[in-house]
Write a protein that holds these residues in place. Structure first.
Motif, PDB file in Angstrom:
ATOM      1  N   PHE A   1      -5.570   7.476  -7.861  1.00 54.40           N
ATOM      2  CA  PHE A   1      -6.448   6.354  -8.238  1.00 54.40           C
ATOM      3  C   PHE A   1      -7.447   6.779  -9.318  1.00 54.40           C
ATOM      4  N   ALA A   2      -7.817   8.068  -9.301  1.00 53.24           N
ATOM      5  CA  ALA A   2      -8.815   8.544 -10.270  1.00 53.24           C
ATOM      6  C   ALA A   2      -8.184   8.860 -11.637  1.00 53.24           C
ATOM      7  N   ASN A   3      -6.880   8.803 -11.711  1.00 55.50           N
ATOM      8  CA  ASN A   3      -6.192   9.180 -12.959  1.00 55.50           C
ATOM      9  C   ASN A   3      -6.002   7.935 -13.837  1.00 55.50           C
TER      10      ASN A   3
ATOM     11  N   GLU B   1       0.833  -1.201   0.000  1.00 59.28           N
ATOM     12  CA  GLU B   1       0.000   0.000   0.000  1.00 59.28           C
ATOM     13  C   GLU B   1       0.869   1.252   0.000  1.00 59.28           C
TER      14      GLU B   1
ATOM     15  N   GLN C   1      -3.573  10.123  -2.707  1.00 63.00           N
ATOM     16  CA  GLN C   1      -3.837   8.783  -3.255  1.00 63.00           C
ATOM     17  C   GLN C   1      -5.108   8.783  -4.095  1.00 63.00           C
ATOM     18  N   GLU C   2      -6.151   9.433  -3.576  1.00 64.97           N
ATOM     19  CA  GLU C   2      -7.439   9.449  -4.293  1.00 64.97           C
ATOM     20  C   GLU C   2      -7.291  10.067  -5.683  1.00 64.97           C
ATOM     21  N   LYS C   3      -6.497  11.149  -5.735  1.00 67.39           N
ATOM     22  CA  LYS C   3      -6.252  11.807  -7.024  1.00 67.39           C
ATOM     23  C   LYS C   3      -5.567  10.842  -7.990  1.00 67.39           C
TER      24      LYS C   3
ATOM     25  N   SER D   1      -0.573  10.726   1.457  1.00 66.53           N
ATOM     26  CA  SER D   1      -1.793  11.091   2.172  1.00 66.53           C
ATOM     27  C   SER D   1      -3.017  10.637   1.360  1.00 66.53           C
ATOM     28  N   LYS D   2      -4.132  10.487   2.059  1.00 62.11           N
ATOM     29  CA  LYS D   2      -5.337   9.929   1.437  1.00 62.11           C
ATOM     30  C   LYS D   2      -5.782  10.756   0.228  1.00 62.11           C
ATOM     31  N   ARG D   3      -5.721  12.077   0.397  1.00 63.58           N
ATOM     32  CA  ARG D   3      -6.191  12.962  -0.675  1.00 63.58           C
ATOM     33  C   ARG D   3      -5.349  12.799  -1.945  1.00 63.58           C
TER      34      ARG D   3
END
Ligand SMILES: Cc1cc2nc3c(=O)[nH]c(=O)nc-3n(C[C@H](O)[C@H](O)[C@H](O)COP(=O)(O)OP(=O)(O)OC[C@H]3O[C@@H](n4cnc5c(N)ncnc54)[C@H](O)[C@@H]3O)c2cc1C
Length: 324
Positions: A203-205, A191, A199-201, A195-197
Motif C-alpha cells: 500500500f505504501a508503494n 481484499e 500488504q502495508e509495504k 499478511s498484514k506486513r
C-alpha cells in the motif's frame, strides 16, 4: 539400465526432499535423492525471503537453497540431478529380501536408472496454477510469466500486472516495482490474503495500483501481450488495459500424478497423509507442498521432510506406530 537397491528413495530435492535427506543421513539409511532439474525447488525463483528462521538479513530463495544444498552435500550425499522419476510400481514377485523383512518393494524408474526400494518419500512439490482465461496458453512465455526473479528485468519502465492476492503475489509485485513503471495488482476478491506486513509495504508503494474484485477475461496482442480484458465482479463492467507483461500467482497444483491410482489424494490432487506422513500406499510417504498441508512454506516443507525420513526409518525397523 543402471539399477540401485536402496532402503529409501527421496523424489525431489526442494526444501522437503533436502530436509528428508539430512534426517535420512542421520538415521544411517542407505538412500538416494533425485531431482528432475537441479536441486533447490520452486523457492529459487523468489528474490526475497524473510520468514525462514536464522536468515533475517536479505536472502534470496536461491541463496537459501544453496546453503541447504551445501549442508546436504557436506554429508557426502550425492544429489542425482536431472533425474526425473517417471514411474513407480510395486514389485509383485516376492524376493528373498521381501520374505525376510516382510516389507513391500517398489521400483521407481527414470529414463536410465531403476531404483528398487522399500520406502519412498514423495517430495515433488508443486507448480503454478493457471488462470484459465482466454488466450492464456498462447501468451505463456510471450508476456505471461510465473517467475518475477527470472523475467522481471525484461519489463524495465513498462506497465505490468501481477495476478493474485496472497503473499507470493504481493511480495513479487513489490519486487517488480524495481523495474516496471507501474504494477497493477489484480485480485478477484475485494481484499488481499497476504499478511498484514506485506500488504502495508504494498500500500505504501506508489508504483502499485490495486484492481480488486476483478478478473481477467482475455489476453490480447499480436506477438506478445498488449492488452488484458478485465471484468469488475461487483459492477459487472469490463475494461481493457494496455499492459506489457503479466505475472501469475494464483495458487499451485501438486506434482502428484506419479502416484495416480496408487495413493489417496484430495479433490485437487494433493496427497493425503497420516500423522507420520505416510500416504495410503504402505511405505510411501509425502512431504511438503505435494501433500494436503494447510501451510505451504519452506519451513513446513523442511519439517515435513524431517518427519517423513524419521517415519521411513521407523517403518523399515518395523515400529512405525511408535512415532509420536
Ligand atoms: C514466488 C514464490 C514465492 C514464495 N515465497 C516464499 C517465502 O517467502 N517463504 C516461504 O517459506 N515459502 C515461499 N514460497 C513457497 C515455497 O517455495 C514452497 O512452500 C516450498 O518450495 C515447497 O517445497 P517442496 O520441497 O515441497 O517443493 P518444491 O520446492 O516444489 O520442490 C520440489 C522438487 O521436486 C522436483 N520434482 C518434481 N517432480 C519430480 C520427479 N518426478 N522426479 C524428480 N524430481 C521431481 C522439482 O524439480 C523440485 O525441485 C514461495 C513460492 C513461490 C512460488
Amino acid at each position: 539400465m543402471e539399477e540401485h537397491r536402496k532402503d529409501l528413495l527421496i523424489i525431489g530435492a526442494g526444501p522437503a526432499g533436502l530436509g528428508a535427506a539430512v534426517y535420512a543421513y542421520r538415521a544411517g539409511l542407505d538412500f538416494a535423492i533425485t531431482d528432475k532439474f537441479s536441486a533447490g525447488g520452486q523457492i529459487i525463483t523468489t528474490e526475497h525471503i524473510d520468514n525462514y528462521p536464522g536468515f533475517y538479513e536479505d536472502i534470496s530463495g536461491y541463496d537459501l537453497m544453496q546453503k541447504i544444498t551445501e549442508h546436504v552435500r557436506k554429508f557426502g550425499i550425492a544429489i542425482q540431478e536431472f533425474c526425473e522419476i517417471k514411474s513407480i510400481k510395486e514389485k509383485k514377485s516376492k524376493s528373498k529380501i521381501m520374505k525376510t523383512t516382510g516389507l513391500k518393494q517398489y521400483i521407481c524408474e527414470s529414463e536410465d536408472k531403476r531404483f528398487v526400494t522399500n520406502t519412498i518419500i514423495i517430495a515433488t512439490g508443486a507448480g503454478p496454477k493457471k488462470l484459465g482465461a482466454e488466450n492464456e496458453e498462447e501468451f505463456i512465455g510471450r508476456g505471461i510469466s510465473f517467475c518475477a526473479t527470472c523475467d522481471g528485468a525484461l519489463y524495465r519502465d513498462m506497465d505490468i500486472a501481477v495476478i493474485g492476492g496472497g503473499n507470493a503475489a504481493i511480495e513479487e509485485a513489490i519486487f517488480l516495482t524495481k523495474f516496471a513503471s507501474k504494477v497493477y495488482i489484480i485480485h478477484r476478491r475485494d481484499e488481499l490474503r497476504a499478511s498484514k506486513r506485506v500488504q502495508e509495504k504494498a500500500f505504501a508503494n506508489t508504483k502499485i495500483k490495486f484492481l480488486l474484485s476483478s478478473e481477467i477475461l482475455k489476453f490480447e496482442g499480436k506477438d506478445k501481450i498488449e492488452y488484458i480484458a478485465l471484468k469488475n465482479k461487483k459492477t459487472n463492467s469490463t475494461e481493457k488495459i494496455k499492459i506489457s507483461g503479466v505475472f501469475e500467482y494464483v495458487g499451485i497444483v501438486p506434482n502428484s500424478s506419479i502416484l495416480s491410482g496408487m495413493a489417496d489424494m484430495d479433490a485437487n490432487g494433493f496427497l493425503i497423509t497420516d500423522k507420520n506422513l505416510q500416504t495410503s500406499a504402505e511405505g510411501i510417504f509425502a512431504a511438503g507442498d505435494v501433500r494436503d498441508t494447510p501451510l505451504k512454506q519452506v519451513i513446513t516443507a523442511v519439517a515435513d521432510g524431517a518427519l517423513a525420513a524419521t517415519s521411513a526409518e521407523k517403518y523399515i525397523a518395523g515400529f512405525l506406530n511408535n512415532v509420536v
